[in-house]
Structure formats: structure tokens, C-alpha cells
Design a protein around this motif. Structure first.
Motif, PDB file in Angstrom:
ATOM      1  N   UNK A  10       0.827  -1.211   0.000  1.00  0.00           N
ATOM      2  CA  UNK A  10       0.000   0.000   0.000  1.00  0.00           C
ATOM      3  C   UNK A  10       0.860   1.260   0.000  1.00  0.00           C
ATOM      4  N   UNK A  11       0.222   2.374  -0.395  1.00  0.00           N
ATOM      5  CA  UNK A  11       0.909   3.667  -0.343  1.00  0.00           C
ATOM      6  C   UNK A  11       0.628   4.270   1.028  1.00  0.00           C
ATOM      7  N   UNK A  12       1.702   4.618   1.736  1.00  0.00           N
ATOM      8  CA  UNK A  12       1.540   5.146   3.082  1.00  0.00           C
ATOM      9  C   UNK A  12       0.775   6.476   3.037  1.00  0.00           C
ATOM     10  N   UNK A  13      -0.345   6.537   3.715  1.00  0.00           N
ATOM     11  CA  UNK A  13      -1.127   7.785   3.773  1.00  0.00           C
ATOM     12  C   UNK A  13      -2.005   7.997   2.547  1.00  0.00           C
ATOM     13  N   UNK A  14      -2.009   7.044   1.614  1.00  0.00           N
ATOM     14  CA  UNK A  14      -2.833   7.188   0.405  1.00  0.00           C
ATOM     15  C   UNK A  14      -2.160   8.068  -0.639  1.00  0.00           C
ATOM     16  N   UNK A  15      -2.760   8.155  -1.794  1.00  0.00           N
ATOM     17  CA  UNK A  15      -2.191   8.931  -2.905  1.00  0.00           C
ATOM     18  C   UNK A  15      -3.060  10.161  -3.127  1.00  0.00           C
ATOM     19  N   UNK A  16      -2.437  11.335  -3.012  1.00  0.00           N
ATOM     20  CA  UNK A  16      -3.232  12.555  -3.193  1.00  0.00           C
ATOM     21  C   UNK A  16      -3.027  13.087  -4.611  1.00  0.00           C
ATOM     22  N   UNK A  17      -4.159  13.238  -5.318  1.00  0.00           N
ATOM     23  CA  UNK A  17      -4.118  13.608  -6.742  1.00  0.00           C
ATOM     24  C   UNK A  17      -5.053  14.768  -7.026  1.00  0.00           C
ATOM     25  N   UNK A  18      -4.778  15.481  -8.103  1.00  0.00           N
ATOM     26  CA  UNK A  18      -5.767  16.397  -8.673  1.00  0.00           C
ATOM     27  C   UNK A  18      -6.296  15.744  -9.942  1.00  0.00           C
ATOM     28  N   UNK A  19      -7.614  15.807 -10.143  1.00  0.00           N
ATOM     29  CA  UNK A  19      -8.214  15.288 -11.378  1.00  0.00           C
ATOM     30  C   UNK A  19      -8.733  16.473 -12.194  1.00  0.00           C
ATOM     31  N   UNK A  20      -8.382  16.541 -13.466  1.00  0.00           N
ATOM     32  CA  UNK A  20      -8.832  17.636 -14.345  1.00  0.00           C
ATOM     33  C   UNK A  20      -9.698  17.051 -15.450  1.00  0.00           C
ATOM     34  N   UNK A  21     -10.881  17.616 -15.626  1.00  0.00           N
ATOM     35  CA  UNK A  21     -11.750  17.183 -16.730  1.00  0.00           C
ATOM     36  C   UNK A  21     -11.009  17.430 -18.048  1.00  0.00           C
TER      37      UNK A  21
END
Ligand code: HEM
Length: 286
Positions: A272-283
Motif C-alpha cells: 500500500x501507499x503510506x497515507x494514500x495517494x493525493x491527486x488532482x483530477x482535471x476534466x
């Protein structure tokens, strides 16, 4: 997993303290949930008697299997084997696509060409085009997912117990009952197996000159294990991951919230990725 690291776990279990107490309580919650579900399904099956429920639990009940403990084990086996594994691979996949934007664009282009839906279309429009036939044609997406699994196998280490005394092809001997560990994570990065660029994320290594996906031996690409106990859900997992990816990447592009950040591992059975993966999603633009 913690039992591998803490040899006092039996004492903790006896005294019902620490991680063993947490585990016992968690198992109780899971059991209550699953047993309730099983009794509802058995009751439904008896009432309906027409076998219309297509889920895996109903299939077993249709086969007259009604031992709740056996059904619980089957259900949990599928949930545990299938849910976190596919989910972590998708996280690492998006991470790799953010680190390699040209691959992300190539996948978006492939999706648009095959579905004949313009990039930037709505999720519903894209979802309507995700047929078995179209998924089969997405060779580059299949390659990029395989490349992710090579570098970030959902089960980074695995082990087997020897069934009998044996001697391996290299002359090494094992005894009945020995535990043998192997690491798909390490094997996926061996130059000896994958060449000088083994550490590089390069989906093209899975394609022939016509862009057609080329399978690897499961004894070399061990993310799903090999032999008689190979993952039962392998094809299902690919299909599910391709469906989710096609819809997401055809409609949106993704960037890491912290562009230069490198993520860290969390020590679990699954990678797993520690702390989750933080992303921006762009339409995507049409
Ligand atoms: C990317 C996703 C997945 C990966 C990387 C993966 C990997 C694996 C691996 C390495 C094993 C062998 C474990 C061992 O016995 O040493 C395994 C077994 C298994 N997997 Fe998967 N799996 C995935 C998705 C799924 C899905 C979606 C399902 C169900 C729908 C599933 C069902 C199973 C089952 C039932 C087994 C046990 C097979 C047996 O022991 O005969 N897996 N998987």
C-alpha cells in the motif's frame, strides 16, 4: 501480518490485549456482517427458488451449499483476495501515470481511438462504450497495468510450505514442512530477468512491433503467482482495472497534489501507499 514480527503474539492472544484484542474485535464485526448476509441470501434462495441472483454467494447456495462457516470462508477469500489487491494496483498505476505523463496521454489516446468517444466526454458516455470487445483491443492500457504490477506487485512477498522433500533444478534441497519465501517485488526489478532498464516504467516492453500485448511466463512475472494455485481472479482483475481506468482516463487527466513528492510504502500484506495517494483530477477538454 504482525504475528510474523512479534513472537509474543500467542501470549497477547491468551491475555486478549494489544493487536490480538483488536484483531478479535475486528473479526467479530466481519463475522456478524457476513453471517447476516449469508442468512439473508439463504432465506431469499428458499423463497425465490428460481436462481436469478447472479452473485457468487447465491451460486454456492444454488449448489445446495449451506454451511455458514464454509460460505463465510469462500466469501472472505474472494473479498480479501480481490478487493485490496486491485485497489492498490490502481493507486500505483495512477502514481506511475503522474510520474510518466506521456504514458498517461498515450492511454487516453488509445481509449479515445477504440471507444470512438472523444477525450473529455462524460463518464456515462464512456462507460456505455466499455464492451468486452473494446477492452480486448486496449493493448497499451493492458501493458501499462502489467508494467505497474511488475514494479509494484500487490502482494510483494509470498510464501509456500513444502509438501515433501525436494531438490530444485539448481541443486538446492528443501525438506517437507520448510517455508520458502519469494518476492515478486524483487523479481520484478531484477536486471537478470528484465534487462538493464528493469527499474524503468516502460509499458512498451510488453508489446511487439505491432503494438500487440505479449504475455510473460507467470514464473517470471510472478505478481499473480504461477502453477496450480495461480490467482483465480487474474482475468477478472485485469478486466475490472481496465474498465475503471478507461472511464477515468478517458474523461480526466491526473496530477500529483505534490508534484515532486515520492510516496512511501506501508508495510502490509498488500503493497500500500503510506497515507494514500493525493491527486488532482482535471476534466479533459473535448
Ligand atoms: C491485481 C489484482 C490481483 C492480484 C495482484 C492478485 C494476486 C494473487 C496472488 C499472488 C495469489 C496467490 C497467493 C498465494 O496463494 O500465494 C492470488 C490468489 C487468489 N486470488 Fe488473486 N489477485 C488479484 C485479484 C483477484 C481478484 C479480483 C479475485 C477475485 C475475483 C482474486 C481471487 C483470488 C483467489 C480466489 C485466490 C486463491 C487461489 C488459490 O489458492 O487456488 N484475485 N491472487
Amino acid at each position: 501480518m504482525y504475528r510474523f514480527f512479534n513472537f509474543l503474539w500467542r501470549v497477547k492472544r491468551f491475555l486478549n490485549i494489544g493487536s490480538e484484542s483488536v484483531l478479535r474485535n475486528s473479526l467479530r464485526v466481519i463475522d456478524e456482517f457476513v453471517y447476516k448476509l449469508i442468512s439473508i441470501k439463504i432465506e431469499q434462495a428458499q423463497r425465490l427458488q428460481d436462481g436469478t441472483n447472479g452473485d457468487i454467494l447465491s451460486r454456492f447456495i444454488e449448489l445446495k451449499e449451506t454451511d455458514p462457516k464454509y460460505l463465510r470462508d469462500i466469501l472472505l477469500c474472494f473479498v480479501i483476495a480481490g478487493k485490496d489487491t486491485s485497489a492498490v494496483v490502481l493507486s500505483w498505476f495512477l502514481y506511475m501515470l503522474c510520474k510518466n505523463p506521456h504514458v498517461q496521454e498515450k492511454i487516453a489516446q488509445e481509449i479515445s481511438e477504440i471507444t470512438k468517444v472523444k477525450n473529455g466526454s462524460s463518464i456515462d458516455e464512456l462507460a456505455a462504450t466499455i464492451t468486452e470487445e473494446n477492452l480486448e483491443k486496449m493493448h497499451y492500457l493492458h501493458a501499462a497495468l502489467s508494467e505497474t504490477l511488475r514494479l509494484y506487485p500487490a502482494l510483494p512477498v509470498d510464501g509456500k510450505v513444502c509438501f515433501s522433500d525436494d531438490t530444485w533444478p539448481d541443486g538446492f534441497s528443501v525438506k517437507k514442512g520448510d517455508i520458502v519465501g519469494f518476492s515478486p517485488y524483487v523479481m520484478g526489478r531484477m536486471k537478470y530477468l528484465w534487462g538493464e532498464d528493469a527499474e524503468k516504467f516502460r509499458p512498451e516492453r510488453w508489446l511487439d512491433q505491432n503494438g500487440v500485448f505479449q504475455k510473460e511466463s507467470p514464473f517470471k512475472f510472478t505478481a499473480f503467482q504461477a502453477g496450480p494455485r495461480i490467482c483465480l481472479g487474474k482475468e477478472f482483475a485485469y478486466r475490472q482495472m481496465k474498465m475503471v481506468s478507461a472511464v477515468l482516463l478517458g474523461s480526466h487527466s491526473f496530477k500529483l497534489a505534490e508534484q515532486n513528492e515520492s510516496v512511501k510504502y506501508r508495510t502490509m500484506i498488500t503493497l500500500q501507499i503510506d497515507g494514500g495517494l493525493r491527486l488532482y483530477a482535471f476534466q479533459r477538454e473535448k
